[in-house]
Design an enzyme around this catalytic site. Structure first.
Site, mmCIF file in Angstrom:
data_model
loop_
_atom_site.group_PDB
_atom_site.id
_atom_site.type_symbol
_atom_site.label_atom_id
_atom_site.label_comp_id
_atom_site.label_asym_id
_atom_site.label_seq_id
_atom_site.Cartn_x
_atom_site.Cartn_y
_atom_site.Cartn_z
ATOM 1 C CG PHE A 200 44.367 42.454 40.998
ATOM 2 C CD1 PHE A 200 44.134 43.596 40.237
ATOM 3 C CD2 PHE A 200 44.575 42.585 42.358
ATOM 4 C CE1 PHE A 200 44.120 44.855 40.823
ATOM 5 C CE2 PHE A 200 44.550 43.841 42.959
ATOM 6 C CZ PHE A 200 44.319 44.972 42.191
ATOM 7 C CD GLU B 210 30.916 42.971 34.808
ATOM 8 O OE1 GLU B 210 31.920 42.772 34.106
ATOM 9 O OE2 GLU B 210 29.955 42.177 34.848
ATOM 10 C CB VAL C 243 45.036 36.721 43.873
ATOM 11 C CG1 VAL C 243 44.942 36.138 45.274
ATOM 12 C CG2 VAL C 243 45.417 38.199 43.933
ATOM 13 C CG ASP D 101 40.381 35.923 33.065
ATOM 14 O OD1 ASP D 101 40.522 37.155 33.169
ATOM 15 O OD2 ASP D 101 39.259 35.367 33.010
ATOM 16 C CE LYS E 28 44.714 25.482 42.347
ATOM 17 N NZ LYS E 28 43.636 24.505 42.289
HETATM 18 N N1 UDP Z 1 41.352 37.049 40.272
HETATM 19 C C1 UDP Z 1 42.510 36.464 40.793
HETATM 20 N N2 UDP Z 1 42.395 35.312 41.502
HETATM 21 C C2 UDP Z 1 41.197 34.683 41.709
HETATM 22 C C3 UDP Z 1 40.040 35.268 41.163
HETATM 23 C C4 UDP Z 1 40.151 36.444 40.442
HETATM 24 O O1 UDP Z 1 43.606 36.992 40.611
HETATM 25 O O2 UDP Z 1 41.176 33.626 42.351
HETATM 26 C C5 UDP Z 1 41.482 38.325 39.519
HETATM 27 C C6 UDP Z 1 42.058 38.093 38.136
HETATM 28 O O3 UDP Z 1 42.798 39.233 37.726
HETATM 29 C C7 UDP Z 1 40.826 37.942 37.285
HETATM 30 C C8 UDP Z 1 39.900 38.954 37.926
HETATM 31 O O4 UDP Z 1 40.199 38.894 39.327
HETATM 32 O O5 UDP Z 1 41.091 38.201 35.926
HETATM 33 C C9 UDP Z 1 38.412 38.724 37.692
HETATM 34 O O6 UDP Z 1 38.034 37.389 37.935
HETATM 35 P P1 UDP Z 1 37.636 36.407 36.753
HETATM 36 O O7 UDP Z 1 38.509 36.667 35.582
HETATM 37 O O8 UDP Z 1 37.629 35.011 37.289
HETATM 38 O O9 UDP Z 1 36.147 36.876 36.435
HETATM 39 P P2 UDP Z 1 35.404 36.684 35.027
HETATM 40 O O10 UDP Z 1 36.178 37.441 33.986
HETATM 41 O O11 UDP Z 1 35.381 35.207 34.746
HETATM 42 O O12 UDP Z 1 34.046 37.274 35.273
HETATM 43 MN MN MN Z 2 38.228 37.567 33.616
#
Ligand code: UDP
Ligand code: MN
Length: 370
Positions: A122, A319, A124, A229, A126
Site C-alpha cells: 500500500f 497488527e 497511499v 516503507d 506520501k
Molecule cells: N500507509 C500508507 N499511507 C499512510 C500510512 C500508511 O500507504 O499514510 C501504508 C503503508 O504501506 C505503510 C503501512 O500502511 O507501510 C503501515 O504504516 P506505517 O509503515 O506507517 O506503520 P509502521 O510500520 O511505522 O508501524
Molecule cells: Mn511500516
C-alpha cells in the site's frame, strides 16, 4: 423447630451449598474461557467459503519432489546448524533463521512446480515515495527466479507509473539474467486516500480480501502482504513458503509476553489476556496460501468492524487483530526477525542477515495525521 426438621435443614444446606459453589466455579470457568476466546474465538466472519471463494487444492504443498541430481551437505539430527536460536515452535512449525535451510535444495523443489507469488503493498498519500526502493530491491531479492506479481494499492496511480517507468530497466533485469525466470509483474490498484493513517492501515485487510476474491483465486498460489516503507537487503525466497506465515516483530522477541503490545481491553475482539501469547508478530509482513490469507483478512476485517461499531480501535489497528488471529490460528511457518528488521535498531548477534527492514522515516512528514 423439631430436632428432625433441624437435621433436615442442615442436611439440605450441606448439599445445596457445595452444589452452589460448584455451579459458581463452573460459571466463572466458562466465562473466563469464553472471554479469552477458547470457545468462540473471534467474532465469526461471514462464511469464508461462500460461493464467491472457491480455492483449488494446492498439490505442491503436500508433495515435495527433489531432483535426483542435486548433491548437498548431509543434514544432521544431532548437530544443529544453529544452536544460538530456537528453530521450531511448540506446535512444531519451523522458525526460519539463516543457516537452518538449504536454499538450492528448496528452490530445486519449488521451481518445477511453477508456483506464483502475489505481493501486496500500500502506497497511499506520501508513502508513494517509498515505492521505488521497495520495488527495485524486491526485484533483486524477493523470490528471484519465480513468478512474482506485485499489486500496488494507491490513491496516486500517476506517481506509481512514473516509478514504474524510472525503474523499468531494473524491474526487467531478471529476465535478462535468467531466461527461465520472469520479471516482476506490477498492477496498480486505485484506492481512495484518507486523512487518517489509522484508517489506511486498517483498510488493508478488506482490500486484500477483495483482491484475493476478485483477482487472485485460482491464478496465484501464495501471497505476501508487506509494508511499503521498507527495503529488501537479502534473500527472501522459498524458505518462507507455508500455509500461514507470520514474521516475528524485531522489537519484542526477547521480552516477556506480558510486555507485548497486544490489545488489552477485553471489550475488543483483538483482546489477548496477560498470560497468553506465543510471539508478537509484525503487521508489516505476513502471508501464506491464498485461502489461508483470505481467511485471516476476512476475520480481521470482520473483527475490526465489530470493534468499530462499539467505538473501539485496537491498540495497533490490524497488527493487533493479526496477533489475536495468529494466537488461535497458529502459523505453520514462522519467520525470524531477519524478515522484518528496523533500520534504527542495531543488529543483534543472532540476526546474521537482515533480509527486509523498515526504513527510518519522519512520521510528521509523511503521515496525513499524527
Ligand atoms: N500507509 C500508507 N499511507 C499512510 C500510512 C500508511 O500507504 O499514510 C501504508 C503503508 O504501506 C505503510 C503501512 O500502511 O507501510 C503501515 O504504516 P506505517 O509503515 O506507517 O506503520 P509502521 O510500520 O511505522 O508501524
Ligand atoms: Mn511500516
Amino acid at each position: 423447630m423439631s430436632f428432625k426438621m433441624h437435621l433436615l435443614t442442615s442436611r439440605t444446606v450441606a448439599v445445596i451449598l457445595p452444589v452452589l459453589l460448584l455451579l459458581g466455579m463452573l460459571y466463572s470457568y466458562i466465562w473466563r474461557h469464553y472471554r479469552d476466546g477458547i470457545f468462540g474465538q473471534e467474532v465469526r466472519p461471514a462464511d469464508g467459503s461462500s460461493s464467491r471463494v472457491d480455492f483449488t487444492i494446492v498439490n505442491h504443498w503436500f508433495h515435495l519432489v527433489a531432483s535426483d541430481y542435486l548433491e548437498y551437505q548431509q543434514p544432521s539430527i544431532v548437530q544443529g546448524s544453529r544452536t544460538d536460536v530456537v528453530t521450531v515452535t511448540p506446535w512444531l512449525a519451523p522458525i526460519v533463521w539463516e543457516g537452518t535451510y538449504n536454499p538450492e535444495l528448496l528452490d530445486s523443489i519449488y521451481r518445477p512446480q511453477n508456483i506464483s507469488i502475489a505481493a501486496t503493498v500500500f502506497a497511499v498519500g506520501k508513502y508513494t515515495k517509498f515505492l521505488r526502493d521497495f520495488l527495485e530491491t524486491a526485484e533483486q531479492h524477493f523470490f528471484v527466479g519465480f513468478k512474482v506479481h506485485v499489486y500496488v494499492f494507491t490513491d496516486r496511480p500517476k506517481e506509481v507509473h512514473q516509478v514504474k517507468m524510472a525503474s523499468g530497466r531494473q524491474l526487467f533485469k531478471r529476465a535478462a539474467v535468467d531466461s527461465a525466470s520472469s520479471p516482476l509483474q506490477l498492477t496498480v490498484v486505485p484506492v481512495p486516500g484518507s486523512n487518517r493513517w489509522q484508517e489506511i492501515s486498517a483498510r488493508r485487510m478488506e482490500l486484500i480480501q477483495t483482491l484475493i476474491e476478485e483477482k487472485l483465486q485460482n491464478h496465484m498460489d501464495y501471497i505476501f502482504c508487506l509494508d511499503v516503507d521498507s527495503k529488501f537487503h537479502g534473500r527472501w525466497g522459498t524458505e518462507s513458503l507455508g500455509a500461514l506465515v507470520a514474521v516475528i516483530h524485531p522489537g519484542y522477541y526477547r521480552d516477556d509476553r506480558s510486555k507485548f503490545p497486544y490489545e488489552r481491553r477485553p471489550e475488543s475482539t483483538a483482546y489477548v489476556a496477560p498470560r497468553k501469547g506465543d510471539f508478537y508478530y509484525c503487521g508489516g509482513a505476513f502471508g501464506g496460501l491464498l485461502q489461508e490469507v483470505h481467511r485471516l483478512a476476512n476475520t480481521c476485517r470482520t473483527n475490526f468492524e465489530a470493534d468499530a461499531k462499539k467505538g473501539i480501535e485496537a491498540a495497533w489497528q490490524e497488527e493487533s487483530h493479526l496477533n489475536r488471529y495468529m494466537l488461535i490460528n497458529k502459523p505453520t511457518k514462522v519467520l525470524s526477525p531477519e524478515y522484518l528488521w528496523q533500520d534504527f535498531k542495531p543488529r543483534n548477534p543472532e540476526v546474521r542477515i537482515i533480509r527486509f527492514s523498515g526504513v527510518i522515516k519522519n512520521y510528521a512528514d509523511i503521515r496525513p495525521n499524527v
